[in-house]
Design an enzyme around this catalytic site. Structure first.
Site, PDB file in Angstrom:
ATOM      1  N   CYS A  90      -1.136  53.086  26.487  1.00  0.00           N
ATOM      2  CA  CYS A  90      -0.606  52.568  25.368  1.00  0.00           C
ATOM      3  C   CYS A  90      -1.116  51.230  25.049  1.00  0.00           C
ATOM      4  O   CYS A  90      -1.121  50.221  26.033  1.00  0.00           O
ATOM      5  CB  CYS A  90       0.768  52.764  25.128  1.00  0.00           C
ATOM      6  N   CYS A 163       5.498  60.457  31.411  1.00  0.00           N
ATOM      7  CA  CYS A 163       4.699  59.650  30.311  1.00  0.00           C
ATOM      8  C   CYS A 163       5.470  59.546  29.029  1.00  0.00           C
ATOM      9  O   CYS A 163       5.878  60.692  28.703  1.00  0.00           O
ATOM     10  CB  CYS A 163       3.488  60.089  30.079  1.00  0.00           C
ATOM     11  N   CYS A 351     -12.476  59.325  14.342  1.00  0.00           N
ATOM     12  CA  CYS A 351     -11.383  58.876  15.328  1.00  0.00           C
ATOM     13  C   CYS A 351     -11.781  57.284  15.423  1.00  0.00           C
ATOM     14  O   CYS A 351     -10.990  56.832  16.267  1.00  0.00           O
ATOM     15  CB  CYS A 351     -11.145  59.783  16.451  1.00  0.00           C
TER      16      CYS A 351
END
Ligand SMILES: C[S@@+](CC[C@H](N)C(=O)[O-])C[C@H]1O[C@@H](n2cnc3c(N)ncnc32)[C@H](O)[C@@H]1O
Length: 397
Positions: A90, A163, A351
């Site tokens: 992240c 996670c 993306c």
């Protein structure tokens, strides 16, 4: 004596942080040199510690290790593994979901400006869940201290007991088989699960069933499928809204995977229309055959897109081209071949906004302009953002 440039790794400085940049970091300057700083926000003053770079580097990378002033949008990271030197999965655990979307919008705007010379207002739309528990596919790494995730720009493994962005059904595998380095855990929208060890299935199903609208899709465990539970549905809606496929039209679906867009394009163009699905990976093509079996108007080309287009296997003309390439984008040769089909609409699912912007610039040189850009936060807590762009012939203006 070694005469190489002196490493700056470990050096510290107090810096004022400017804007966000592509890649999950913000920009600061240190004696005129750009420093990409992670774990901070625009407008903050932070003590940074350099993680990469030496005296000759054009730019440095650094972590914010102490906050001297904070900016609106900062929050306590929900995950204890987020932070300098920890898990690299992240980028924005320290940022509220709403501020994350603003940062992603700023990144898309900047890429379009810098690489395509366009001023585009970008509003990144939220897709629930917009924070935790969304990731339906996780690649775990087995390290010396157990199963975990890789640290940022490192092969080192941060062992994790959980996670936080992962879907609850893809929990950390408790007993990895001996000698295995990578474990891929997958859960489908229908609750099917699969666990692969170094690419081989060790638990669950070989093929999963995903449901989108009223259709079922068969997807091999290791094959490509979007990772956010609402991503496929969201992107289908955007592709149909921007592409407006009509009965009798001819559509081409490039980088088609297991046929997600082809199925709905096929329904829209109907039995008098035609869809050409192009996909390079054999397993995805096998799944695609099954997924479009009741839509004879969808023809499948199993080949690299570059080769299929060069050989004319997508035909001479198209009303609509949909493309959803990997992160590298389509690149100039493929873009030129798409333009040669003279489509009235090109819908580009991307993306990576940088690759999209480069390809949009190529399209512009071929007479196609960016008519609309939608963006979706399909990877909460990370710096990834999904864009769907509509390009149309400039002559239509
Ligand atoms: C981002 S995925 C999109 C898949 C599909 N549109 C979806 O949403 O499920 C990209 C797909 O392109 C395929 N691919 C990548 N490079 C390719 C190439 N050069 N030629 C053909 N297919 C390619 C991959 O196997 C993958 O299935």
């Amino acid at each position: 004596m070694s005469g190489g440039p002196v490493s700056l790794v470990g050096r510290e400085a107090v810096l004022d942080v400017d804007g966000v940049a592509h890649g999950g970091h913000c920009v600061a300057r240190w004696d005129g040199r750009v420093v990409f700083v992670r774990h901070t926000l625009p407008g903050e003053q932070v003590r940074v510690r350099v993680t990469e770079g030496d005296e000759s580097s054009r730019f440095l990378r650094a972590d914010a290790v102490e906050l001297l002033s904070t900016a609106a949008g900062r929050t306590q990271p929900p995950c204890p593994h987020a932070g300098p030197g920890r898990c690299g999965g992240c980028d924005f655990q320290h940022v509220t979901p709403a501020r994350q979307r603003e940062l992603l919008g700023a990144v898309v705007h900047e890429q379009m400006q810098r690489l395509a010379g366009l001023e585009v207002d970008v509003t990144v739309r939220a897709v629930p869940p917009d924070d935790l528990g969304w990731r339906t596919r996780v690649g775990w790494t087995v390290g010396p201290a157990g199963v975990g995730l890789r640290r940022h720009r490192s092969h080192a493994v941060e062992p994790v007991e959980r996670c936080y962005i992962a879907h609850p059904a893809v929990a950390v595998p408790p007993h990895p088989p001996a000698g295995v380095e990578r474990l891929d855990a997958v859960v489908s929208s229908e609750g099917d699960r699969s666990l692969l060890a170094d690419g081989r299935r060790v638990e669950g199903r070989a093929r999963l069933v995903e449901r989108v609208r009223d259709r079922e899709f068969r997807v091999s465990g290791a094959g490509f499928w979007q990772v956010h539970p609402l991503a496929a549905e969201t992107l289908v809606e955007a592709v149909l809204e921007l592409g407006r496929p009509a009965p009798g039209e001819r559509a081409v679906d490039l980088y088609a995977g297991v046929g997600l867009f082809s199925v709905f394009l096929g329904e829209q163009v109907g039995s008098v229309g035609q869809v050409v699905l192009v996909e390079g990976e054999a397993a995805a093509v096998r799944d695609a055959r099954r997924n479009v079996h009741d839509l004879p108007q969808v023809g499948i080309v199993h080949a690299p897109v570059e080769r299929a287009l060069a050989a004319g296997r997508a035909g001479e003309r198209a009303d609509l081209v949909v493309l959803d390439p990997p992160r590298t984008g389509a690149r100039a040769t493929v873009v030129r071949r798409i333009a040669a089909l003279r489509p009235g609409r090109v819908v580009y699912v991307a993306c990576d906004p940088a690759a999209l912007a480069r390809d949009v610039a190529t399209f512009a040189g071929l007479g196609y302009r960016l008519a609309e850009l939608q963006a979706f936060a399909l990877f909460p807590m990370t710096s990834h953002v999904e864009c769907v762009a509509l390009l149309t012939p400039a002559a239509n203006d």
